[in-house]
Design an enzyme around this catalytic site. Structure first.
Site, PDB file in Angstrom:
ATOM      1  N   ARG A  55       0.854  -1.189   0.000  1.00  0.00           N
ATOM      2  CA  ARG A  55       0.000   0.000   0.000  1.00  0.00           C
ATOM      3  C   ARG A  55       0.893   1.243   0.000  1.00  0.00           C
ATOM      4  O   ARG A  55       2.101   1.163   0.117  1.00  0.00           O
ATOM      5  CB  ARG A  55      -0.934   0.008   1.210  1.00  0.00           C
ATOM      6  CG  ARG A  55      -0.223  -0.305   2.512  1.00  0.00           C
ATOM      7  CD  ARG A  55      -0.792   0.392   3.698  1.00  0.00           C
ATOM      8  NE  ARG A  55      -0.748   1.830   3.570  1.00  0.00           N
ATOM      9  CZ  ARG A  55       0.364   2.563   3.773  1.00  0.00           C
ATOM     10  NH1 ARG A  55       1.529   1.992   4.064  1.00  0.00           N
ATOM     11  NH2 ARG A  55       0.312   3.866   3.660  1.00  0.00           N
ATOM     12  N   GLY A  56       0.256   2.391  -0.150  1.00  0.00           N
ATOM     13  CA  GLY A  56       1.000   3.634  -0.276  1.00  0.00           C
ATOM     14  C   GLY A  56       1.142   3.978  -1.748  1.00  0.00           C
ATOM     15  O   GLY A  56       1.528   3.128  -2.555  1.00  0.00           O
ATOM     16  N   ALA A  57       0.801   5.218  -2.114  1.00  0.00           N
ATOM     17  CA  ALA A  57       0.736   5.588  -3.527  1.00  0.00           C
ATOM     18  C   ALA A  57       2.022   5.291  -4.296  1.00  0.00           C
ATOM     19  O   ALA A  57       1.981   4.629  -5.344  1.00  0.00           O
ATOM     20  CB  ALA A  57       0.343   7.061  -3.655  1.00  0.00           C
ATOM     21  N   ARG A  99      -6.980  -0.335  -7.582  1.00  0.00           N
ATOM     22  CA  ARG A  99      -7.380   0.691  -6.625  1.00  0.00           C
ATOM     23  C   ARG A  99      -7.503   2.002  -7.401  1.00  0.00           C
ATOM     24  O   ARG A  99      -6.529   2.432  -8.028  1.00  0.00           O
ATOM     25  CB  ARG A  99      -6.380   0.816  -5.468  1.00  0.00           C
ATOM     26  CG  ARG A  99      -6.277  -0.432  -4.602  1.00  0.00           C
ATOM     27  CD  ARG A  99      -5.568  -0.157  -3.285  1.00  0.00           C
ATOM     28  NE  ARG A  99      -6.375   0.680  -2.413  1.00  0.00           N
ATOM     29  CZ  ARG A  99      -5.907   1.227  -1.277  1.00  0.00           C
ATOM     30  NH1 ARG A  99      -4.657   1.036  -0.917  1.00  0.00           N
ATOM     31  NH2 ARG A  99      -6.693   1.983  -0.521  1.00  0.00           N
ATOM     32  N   GLN A 208      -3.459   2.572   9.845  1.00  0.00           N
ATOM     33  CA  GLN A 208      -2.123   2.680   9.249  1.00  0.00           C
ATOM     34  C   GLN A 208      -1.171   3.486  10.124  1.00  0.00           C
ATOM     35  O   GLN A 208       0.038   3.273  10.107  1.00  0.00           O
ATOM     36  CB  GLN A 208      -2.210   3.315   7.850  1.00  0.00           C
ATOM     37  CG  GLN A 208      -2.924   2.457   6.826  1.00  0.00           C
ATOM     38  CD  GLN A 208      -4.399   2.809   6.713  1.00  0.00           C
ATOM     39  OE1 GLN A 208      -5.018   3.270   7.670  1.00  0.00           O
ATOM     40  NE2 GLN A 208      -4.963   2.592   5.533  1.00  0.00           N
ATOM     41  N   ASP A 249      -2.452  10.847  -2.326  1.00  0.00           N
ATOM     42  CA  ASP A 249      -2.702   9.792  -3.297  1.00  0.00           C
ATOM     43  C   ASP A 249      -3.021  10.345  -4.677  1.00  0.00           C
ATOM     44  O   ASP A 249      -2.867   9.640  -5.672  1.00  0.00           O
ATOM     45  CB  ASP A 249      -3.835   8.899  -2.814  1.00  0.00           C
ATOM     46  CG  ASP A 249      -3.401   8.037  -1.648  1.00  0.00           C
ATOM     47  OD1 ASP A 249      -2.995   6.884  -1.879  1.00  0.00           O
ATOM     48  OD2 ASP A 249      -3.442   8.527  -0.499  1.00  0.00           O
ATOM     49  N   ASN A 259      -6.230  12.264   0.044  1.00  0.00           N
ATOM     50  CA  ASN A 259      -5.371  11.499   0.941  1.00  0.00           C
ATOM     51  C   ASN A 259      -6.279  10.673   1.854  1.00  0.00           C
ATOM     52  O   ASN A 259      -7.503  10.713   1.743  1.00  0.00           O
ATOM     53  CB  ASN A 259      -4.458  12.430   1.755  1.00  0.00           C
ATOM     54  CG  ASN A 259      -3.348  11.677   2.471  1.00  0.00           C
ATOM     55  OD1 ASN A 259      -2.612  10.911   1.854  1.00  0.00           O
ATOM     56  ND2 ASN A 259      -3.207  11.880   3.764  1.00  0.00           N
TER      57      ASN A 259
END
Length: 349
Positions: A55-57, A99, A208, A249, A259
């Protein structure tokens, strides 16, 4: 202690007798244990992205490109580069839809597809296309770390001594190839002796902040206090926050920014209390095609993330992201410098 204690989030490795694999930190098992997975298929990568194992852009942008390389390496039966390219065109659509909110995913997929198209146009073999895809994913990983370190340097220059920073979600090393965006600013400032405390929002409903950011900061030896999301207003009112630094994001052409859900509320609080509110993100997160935040697709997540048991007749609303208007953002920090939100497209060159 320092960032050298943090793991590499995603790497391209050899697996099972030389097969190409993407080795990722499985973020679902943190903070109780640090576990890794070797992904060998496009489907493996998509599943990892959807379930937040990766995960994480910035990290999922790399993962999107890696998915195409894994397909070429371990799933395609194409005999030549043209046939492989035809397959990858369909694979790219599948991966990019995993996503919808983080533009980095489609950015990474488009970049990989561009590499494949360039190779295919030269009439090379399928094996050559694979080699170029894998090499470019490794280049993306190196570029991402370099960008994060530059973001950190630019952002640290905005902070004073003994700074108390509030952050939300995880925009740290785990959200990137290495080092981090918002936490990259924290790490760079910490290396300069500027950080007195980082307040990490737990970040409901998936946690998170409590599971990942607090773990990261502890590993790096940065002072950290974990707070519930609804405590942010109180500590700002008490004068305990000097700056809010979060990731992104997707950033629209006008500076509106998507975000993790809860970011918008923090921006409103920061404005009310006179606390600067900074976005830290690479230029790959800027989507110049979208003119305003109202156009950003917002991912809706499963109700079980909010509550394991929901009474009959009760609905659950679980958007993964919200949009912070540009007029609540003090500045956007990128690898190319610091920009006013309304001027963010200048960062694209």
């Amino acid at each position: 202690m320092g960032t050298e204690n943090l793991p590499r989030t995603i790497e391209m490795v050899e697996h099972d007798g030389g097969a190409l694999a993407a080795r990722i930190v499985d973020q679902r098992v943190l903070p109780r244990s640090l576990g890794y997975r070797n992904l060998t298929t496009c489907g493996d990568m998509v599943e990892a992205i959807k379930t937040l194992a990766l995960r994480g852009a910035p990290a999922i942008g790399i993962g999107g490109a890696a998915a195409l390389a894994l397909y070429a390496a371990n799933e395609s039966t194409a005999a030549d580069g043209t046939a492989l390219l035809n397959e990858l065109e369909d694979v790219a659509k599948f991966v990019a839809s995993a996503r919808p909110t983080a533009v980095n995913l489609s950015w990474g997929v488009k970049r990989a597809l561009g590499v494949a198209r360039s190779a295919g146009s030269r009439g090379v073999s399928a094996a050559d296309v694979l080699d170029e895809l894998a090499a470019d994913v490794r280049a993306m990983i190196a570029e991402d770390e370099a960008a994060n370190r530059a973001i950190g340097a630019h952002g640290a220059a905005l902070l004073g001594r003994d700074c108390r920073i509030l952050t939300h979600c995880n925009a740290g090393s785990l959200a990137t190839a290495f080092y981090g965006t918002a936490l990259g600013v924290v790490y760079a400032a910490s290396e300069q002796g500027k950080v007195a405390m980082v307040y990490a929002d737990e970040t409901r409903p998936v946690g998170q902040g409590s599971r990942l950011t607090a773990w990261e900061l502890g590993q790096a030896g940065v002072p950290c206090t974990l707070i519930c999301d609804n405590m942010a207003a109180s500590i700002m009112a008490a004068g305990k926050v000097d700056a809010v630094v979060v990731g992104a994001d997707r950033i629209c052409a006008n500076g509106d920014t998507a975000n993790k859900i809860g970011t918008y509320g923090l921006a409103v609080l920061a404005k009310h209390h006179g606390v600067p509110f900074y976005i830290a993100a690479p230029t790959s997160t800027v989507d110049a095609v979208l003119s305003a935040g109202s156009q950003i697709p917002i991912e809706q997540r499963d109700a079980t993330e909010v509550a394991s048991f929901v009474p009959d007749g009760v609905c659950v609303f679980n958007p993964a992201f919200d949009v912070t208007p540009a007029n609540l953002i003090t500045a956007i920090v990128t690898e190319r410098g610091v920009f006013e939100p309304e001027s963010i497209t200048q960062a694209l060159g």
